[in-house]
Scaffold this motif. Sequence first.
Motif, PDB file in Angstrom:
ATOM      1  N   LEU A  74     -22.553 -46.187   2.596  1.00 20.12           N
ATOM      2  CA  LEU A  74     -21.290 -45.778   1.980  1.00 20.12           C
ATOM      3  C   LEU A  74     -21.528 -44.796   0.843  1.00 20.12           C
ATOM      4  CD1 LEU A  74     -19.184 -49.050   1.690  1.00 20.12           C
ATOM      5  CD2 LEU A  74     -18.539 -46.981   2.887  1.00 20.12           C
ATOM      6  N   GLN A  75     -22.528 -45.075   0.043  1.00 21.20           N
ATOM      7  CA  GLN A  75     -22.809 -44.223  -1.100  1.00 21.20           C
ATOM      8  C   GLN A  75     -23.272 -42.839  -0.663  1.00 21.20           C
ATOM      9  OE1 GLN A  75     -25.606 -46.418  -3.402  1.00 21.20           O
ATOM     10  NE2 GLN A  75     -24.190 -48.112  -3.743  1.00 21.20           N
ATOM     11  N   ARG A  76     -24.091 -42.777   0.375  1.00 23.22           N
ATOM     12  CA  ARG A  76     -24.608 -41.468   0.819  1.00 23.22           C
ATOM     13  C   ARG A  76     -23.572 -40.682   1.601  1.00 23.22           C
ATOM     14  NH1 ARG A  76     -28.947 -44.735   1.916  1.00 23.22           N
ATOM     15  NH2 ARG A  76     -28.444 -44.801   4.124  1.00 23.22           N
ATOM     16  N   ARG A  77     -22.941 -41.319   2.572  1.00 23.72           N
ATOM     17  CA  ARG A  77     -22.037 -40.586   3.464  1.00 23.72           C
ATOM     18  C   ARG A  77     -20.710 -40.226   2.812  1.00 23.72           C
ATOM     19  NH1 ARG A  77     -23.174 -41.378   9.285  1.00 23.72           N
ATOM     20  NH2 ARG A  77     -25.403 -40.968   9.297  1.00 23.72           N
ATOM     21  N   MET A  78     -20.172 -41.121   2.013  1.00 27.87           N
ATOM     22  CA  MET A  78     -18.845 -40.895   1.443  1.00 27.87           C
ATOM     23  C   MET A  78     -18.899 -40.496  -0.016  1.00 27.87           C
ATOM     24  SD  MET A  78     -16.803 -43.942   3.283  1.00 27.87           S
ATOM     25  CE  MET A  78     -15.374 -43.126   3.933  1.00 27.87           C
ATOM     26  N   ASP A  79     -20.107 -40.305  -0.538  1.00 31.19           N
ATOM     27  CA  ASP A  79     -20.309 -39.869  -1.915  1.00 31.19           C
ATOM     28  C   ASP A  79     -19.599 -40.785  -2.905  1.00 31.19           C
ATOM     29  OD1 ASP A  79     -21.536 -38.210  -3.733  1.00 31.19           O
ATOM     30  OD2 ASP A  79     -19.781 -36.912  -3.897  1.00 31.19           O
ATOM     31  N   MET A  80     -19.860 -42.087  -2.754  1.00 30.21           N
ATOM     32  CA  MET A  80     -19.251 -43.090  -3.638  1.00 30.21           C
ATOM     33  C   MET A  80     -20.253 -43.498  -4.711  1.00 30.21           C
ATOM     34  SD  MET A  80     -17.130 -45.544  -1.159  1.00 30.21           S
ATOM     35  CE  MET A  80     -15.553 -45.034  -0.575  1.00 30.21           C
ATOM     36  N   PRO A  81     -19.759 -44.053  -5.813  1.00 30.43           N
ATOM     37  CA  PRO A  81     -20.669 -44.475  -6.883  1.00 30.43           C
ATOM     38  C   PRO A  81     -21.513 -45.686  -6.475  1.00 30.43           C
ATOM     39  CG  PRO A  81     -18.363 -44.593  -7.588  1.00 30.43           C
ATOM     40  CD  PRO A  81     -18.372 -44.149  -6.181  1.00 30.43           C
TER      41      PRO A  81
END
Length: 116
Positions: A74-81
């Motif tokens: 989630l953090q890598r693909r959707m650029d989430m914190p």
Amino acid sequence: MQRLMIGACLLGGGCAGLAGMIEVAAVHGRANASLIAGYGWSGILIAFLARHNPLAIIPMAVLLGGLGAAGGLLQRRMDMPDATVMVLQGFIFVAILASDTLRGRYPWFQPRRTDS
């Protein structure tokens, strides 16, 4: 019954302490910040999600483990914190606590009756 509960808590705590001692002594060689993995928080959340049912703990642990493992994606693909998964786990925890607290207090939180 209290003796059994206290004995189980002592046995569980002793096993956890022994596992921690082996982890520090054999694997890392000394205690450091990398040992803090958040297992206590996850364990409490899994116990509440399973409603303290021993048979439900395994699927809930798999669900929460999957959520934690998918957090990196989630953090890598959707650029989430970095804290996205922890926030989601917190929302789940608050929802479970609120449902336990409100159950039976208001008409829309009454348990359903099955009249045969």
